[in-house]
Write a protein that holds these residues in place. Sequence first.
Motif, PDB file in Angstrom:
ATOM      1  N   LEU A 123       4.272  36.269  62.486  1.00  0.00           N
ATOM      2  CA  LEU A 123       5.088  36.401  63.703  1.00  0.00           C
ATOM      3  C   LEU A 123       6.107  37.527  63.548  1.00  0.00           C
ATOM      4  O   LEU A 123       6.329  38.311  64.467  1.00  0.00           O
ATOM      5  CB  LEU A 123       5.800  35.075  64.001  1.00  0.00           C
ATOM      6  N   VAL A 124       6.700  37.612  62.339  1.00  0.00           N
ATOM      7  CA  VAL A 124       7.650  38.704  62.088  1.00  0.00           C
ATOM      8  C   VAL A 124       6.915  40.037  62.169  1.00  0.00           C
ATOM      9  O   VAL A 124       7.390  40.991  62.804  1.00  0.00           O
ATOM     10  CB  VAL A 124       8.334  38.546  60.705  1.00  0.00           C
ATOM     11  N   ALA A 125       5.728  40.101  61.553  1.00  0.00           N
ATOM     12  CA  ALA A 125       4.974  41.364  61.544  1.00  0.00           C
ATOM     13  C   ALA A 125       4.652  41.816  62.970  1.00  0.00           C
ATOM     14  O   ALA A 125       4.682  43.003  63.278  1.00  0.00           O
ATOM     15  CB  ALA A 125       3.685  41.198  60.732  1.00  0.00           C
ATOM     16  N   GLN A 142       6.465  41.287  65.625  1.00  0.00           N
ATOM     17  CA  GLN A 142       7.704  41.886  66.142  1.00  0.00           C
ATOM     18  C   GLN A 142       7.920  43.279  65.561  1.00  0.00           C
ATOM     19  O   GLN A 142       8.374  44.187  66.247  1.00  0.00           O
ATOM     20  CB  GLN A 142       8.921  41.013  65.812  1.00  0.00           C
ATOM     21  N   MET A 143       7.611  43.409  64.256  1.00  0.00           N
ATOM     22  CA  MET A 143       7.760  44.703  63.585  1.00  0.00           C
ATOM     23  C   MET A 143       6.854  45.746  64.240  1.00  0.00           C
ATOM     24  O   MET A 143       7.230  46.903  64.407  1.00  0.00           O
ATOM     25  CB  MET A 143       7.390  44.565  62.104  1.00  0.00           C
ATOM     26  N   LEU A 144       5.647  45.303  64.586  1.00  0.00           N
ATOM     27  CA  LEU A 144       4.689  46.208  65.219  1.00  0.00           C
ATOM     28  C   LEU A 144       5.237  46.687  66.570  1.00  0.00           C
ATOM     29  O   LEU A 144       5.167  47.877  66.899  1.00  0.00           O
ATOM     30  CB  LEU A 144       3.362  45.455  65.401  1.00  0.00           C
ATOM     31  N   ARG A 145       5.819  45.763  67.318  1.00  0.00           N
ATOM     32  CA  ARG A 145       6.428  46.145  68.609  1.00  0.00           C
ATOM     33  C   ARG A 145       7.566  47.140  68.372  1.00  0.00           C
ATOM     34  O   ARG A 145       7.684  48.151  69.053  1.00  0.00           O
ATOM     35  CB  ARG A 145       6.989  44.915  69.327  1.00  0.00           C
ATOM     36  N   MET A 146       8.406  46.825  67.376  1.00  0.00           N
ATOM     37  CA  MET A 146       9.548  47.690  67.059  1.00  0.00           C
ATOM     38  C   MET A 146       9.062  49.086  66.669  1.00  0.00           C
ATOM     39  O   MET A 146       9.595  50.098  67.137  1.00  0.00           O
ATOM     40  CB  MET A 146      10.364  47.069  65.921  1.00  0.00           C
ATOM     41  N   MET A 147       8.023  49.118  65.824  1.00  0.00           N
ATOM     42  CA  MET A 147       7.509  50.399  65.345  1.00  0.00           C
ATOM     43  C   MET A 147       6.942  51.217  66.507  1.00  0.00           C
ATOM     44  O   MET A 147       7.174  52.429  66.598  1.00  0.00           O
ATOM     45  CB  MET A 147       6.436  50.150  64.298  1.00  0.00           C
ATOM     46  N   THR A 189       5.691  54.553  60.127  1.00  0.00           N
ATOM     47  CA  THR A 189       4.744  53.491  59.787  1.00  0.00           C
ATOM     48  C   THR A 189       5.528  52.372  59.090  1.00  0.00           C
ATOM     49  O   THR A 189       6.724  52.523  58.828  1.00  0.00           O
ATOM     50  CB  THR A 189       3.657  53.995  58.819  1.00  0.00           C
ATOM     51  N   CYS A 190       4.838  51.278  58.790  1.00  0.00           N
ATOM     52  CA  CYS A 190       5.497  50.200  58.050  1.00  0.00           C
ATOM     53  C   CYS A 190       6.069  50.746  56.738  1.00  0.00           C
ATOM     54  O   CYS A 190       7.134  50.346  56.289  1.00  0.00           O
ATOM     55  CB  CYS A 190       4.529  49.062  57.728  1.00  0.00           C
ATOM     56  N   ARG A 191       5.352  51.701  56.142  1.00  0.00           N
ATOM     57  CA  ARG A 191       5.770  52.231  54.839  1.00  0.00           C
ATOM     58  C   ARG A 191       7.084  52.991  54.911  1.00  0.00           C
ATOM     59  O   ARG A 191       7.828  53.042  53.928  1.00  0.00           O
ATOM     60  CB  ARG A 191       4.662  53.130  54.255  1.00  0.00           C
ATOM     61  N   THR A 192       7.372  53.608  56.069  1.00  0.00           N
ATOM     62  CA  THR A 192       8.603  54.375  56.194  1.00  0.00           C
ATOM     63  C   THR A 192       9.788  53.519  55.744  1.00  0.00           C
ATOM     64  O   THR A 192      10.687  53.985  55.056  1.00  0.00           O
ATOM     65  CB  THR A 192       8.814  54.823  57.658  1.00  0.00           C
ATOM     66  N   CYS A 193       9.788  52.258  56.152  1.00  0.00           N
ATOM     67  CA  CYS A 193      10.869  51.358  55.752  1.00  0.00           C
ATOM     68  C   CYS A 193      10.493  50.514  54.537  1.00  0.00           C
ATOM     69  O   CYS A 193      11.318  50.300  53.658  1.00  0.00           O
ATOM     70  CB  CYS A 193      11.229  50.410  56.901  1.00  0.00           C
ATOM     71  N   HIS A 194       9.260  50.031  54.491  1.00  0.00           N
ATOM     72  CA  HIS A 194       8.935  49.011  53.464  1.00  0.00           C
ATOM     73  C   HIS A 194       8.653  49.589  52.086  1.00  0.00           C
ATOM     74  O   HIS A 194       8.934  48.928  51.079  1.00  0.00           O
ATOM     75  CB  HIS A 194       7.773  48.141  53.948  1.00  0.00           C
ATOM     76  N   ARG A 195       8.091  50.759  51.977  1.00  0.00           N
ATOM     77  CA  ARG A 195       7.860  51.436  50.685  1.00  0.00           C
ATOM     78  C   ARG A 195       7.231  50.532  49.620  1.00  0.00           C
ATOM     79  O   ARG A 195       7.627  50.555  48.458  1.00  0.00           O
ATOM     80  CB  ARG A 195       9.179  52.029  50.152  1.00  0.00           C
ATOM     81  N   ILE A 215       7.243  47.137  49.477  1.00  0.00           N
ATOM     82  CA  ILE A 215       7.844  45.819  49.249  1.00  0.00           C
ATOM     83  C   ILE A 215       8.023  45.079  50.582  1.00  0.00           C
ATOM     84  O   ILE A 215       8.211  45.706  51.627  1.00  0.00           O
ATOM     85  CB  ILE A 215       9.208  45.915  48.504  1.00  0.00           C
ATOM     86  N   SER A 216       7.975  43.743  50.526  1.00  0.00           N
ATOM     87  CA  SER A 216       7.980  43.004  51.787  1.00  0.00           C
ATOM     88  C   SER A 216       9.389  42.905  52.384  1.00  0.00           C
ATOM     89  O   SER A 216       9.548  42.821  53.596  1.00  0.00           O
ATOM     90  CB  SER A 216       7.384  41.612  51.598  1.00  0.00           C
ATOM     91  N   ARG A 217      10.404  42.892  51.526  1.00  0.00           N
ATOM     92  CA  ARG A 217      11.769  42.836  52.050  1.00  0.00           C
ATOM     93  C   ARG A 217      12.473  44.126  51.647  1.00  0.00           C
ATOM     94  O   ARG A 217      12.936  44.260  50.515  1.00  0.00           O
ATOM     95  CB  ARG A 217      12.493  41.626  51.445  1.00  0.00           C
ATOM     96  N   PRO A 218      12.549  45.081  52.579  1.00  0.00           N
ATOM     97  CA  PRO A 218      12.970  46.427  52.178  1.00  0.00           C
ATOM     98  C   PRO A 218      14.484  46.566  52.026  1.00  0.00           C
ATOM     99  O   PRO A 218      15.166  47.086  52.879  1.00  0.00           O
ATOM    100  CB  PRO A 218      12.451  47.309  53.321  1.00  0.00           C
ATOM    101  N   MET A 219      14.985  46.087  50.912  1.00  0.00           N
ATOM    102  CA  MET A 219      16.422  46.142  50.649  1.00  0.00           C
ATOM    103  C   MET A 219      16.675  47.214  49.592  1.00  0.00           C
ATOM    104  O   MET A 219      15.947  47.260  48.600  1.00  0.00           O
ATOM    105  CB  MET A 219      16.817  44.791  50.068  1.00  0.00           C
TER     106      MET A 219
END
Length: 255
Positions: A94-96, A98-103, A124-130, A132-136
């Motif tokens: 469900l989060v993914a 939302q992420m897809l919509r955001m992207m 892409t997802c990688r721009t932020c996630h690099r 890892i699942s929680r991009p901190m």
Amino acid sequence: MLKTTSVMMRLIAIGFALLSTVAPLVAQAPGRFPPDSLLNTQVIPRSTPVMEVVGMMRNFALDLGVRCQFCHVGEEGLPLEQFDFAKDQKRNKLVARQMLRMMNDINRRLDTLPGLSGAAVPVTCRTCHRGISRPMPLFAVMIEAATAAGADSALRAYRTLRERYYGHDAYDFGESSLNTAAFRLARAGRFDDGTAILNFNESLFPTSSALSVFRGNIQLMRGDTSSAATAFLQALARDTSNAEARGRLRSIGRK
Ligand code: HEC
Ligand code: HEC
């Protein structure tokens, strides 16, 4: 808080889940993979070729450093035919979505940048996630771990992350991450945690002039002007052109 603990818990949980679901899964009629059609995509158009969707999914998994079952109902080691990809059961799916919509929103905005020559660099997802699942950022991981369980535990996490991710772009293992974590912990009044993290960083970067300035600034926050002066002098000994160290010494009347 330590990821290792929660990973262990999850592994144990998966172990139990496997024990209890093997029989019904085997009894179930196997599905098909890749599926014939899309059943429950709400963002990806239903007319998209299934193989294209599977390619996107591989990228999701690579970009987040996870496997299909991070988002989908299915177990490691079982064939993909036995996964229920259409089901919306896991929070991560469900989060993914939302992420897809955001992207997609971000990319639509990028396409309207003034003076763009050609296509915008796609996010892409990688721009932020690099990977890892929680991009901190690493400094934030350190602050969170030290605040929850102290500097020792944060530094154990650091070593584990470094072992696994060094040379990838998931985390910045340069000297500034731990300097920043130490400084912010001290600013929050956690002087001992900050100092322990800075000492460890010095074992990795023993000649860093910037690190000595951080040490001096932390001593100043502590109200220990003479230790601060020693640290700023050390910063200058390590790099005579360190203007910040010079300025700090002047401001505390030592030069
Ligand atoms: C980070 C989460 C995530 C990962 C990892 C992931 N998926 Fe998905 N998957 C989704 C989301 C979200 C959708 C629904 C997209 C939508 O609603 O438009 C989806 C949809 C699908 C669908 C279409 C299902 C339908 O409704 O018919 C298939 C097939 C699929 N994924 C396969 C895979 C495979 C194979 C993998 C592993 C290589 C994988 N996914 C990894 C999030 C993920
Ligand atoms: C603009 C940056 C950005 C982009 C692009 C992005 N994400 Fe995220 N994502 C985040 C952030 C930040 C979080 C952490 C949110 C939180 O829990 O505080 C996150 C969290 C998640 C999570 C939950 C992970 C967890 O362990 O709780 C999933 C799943 C996810 N993203 C999937 C995706 C997928 C799939 C894509 C690409 C379609 C994507 N993200 C693109 C920033 C991004």
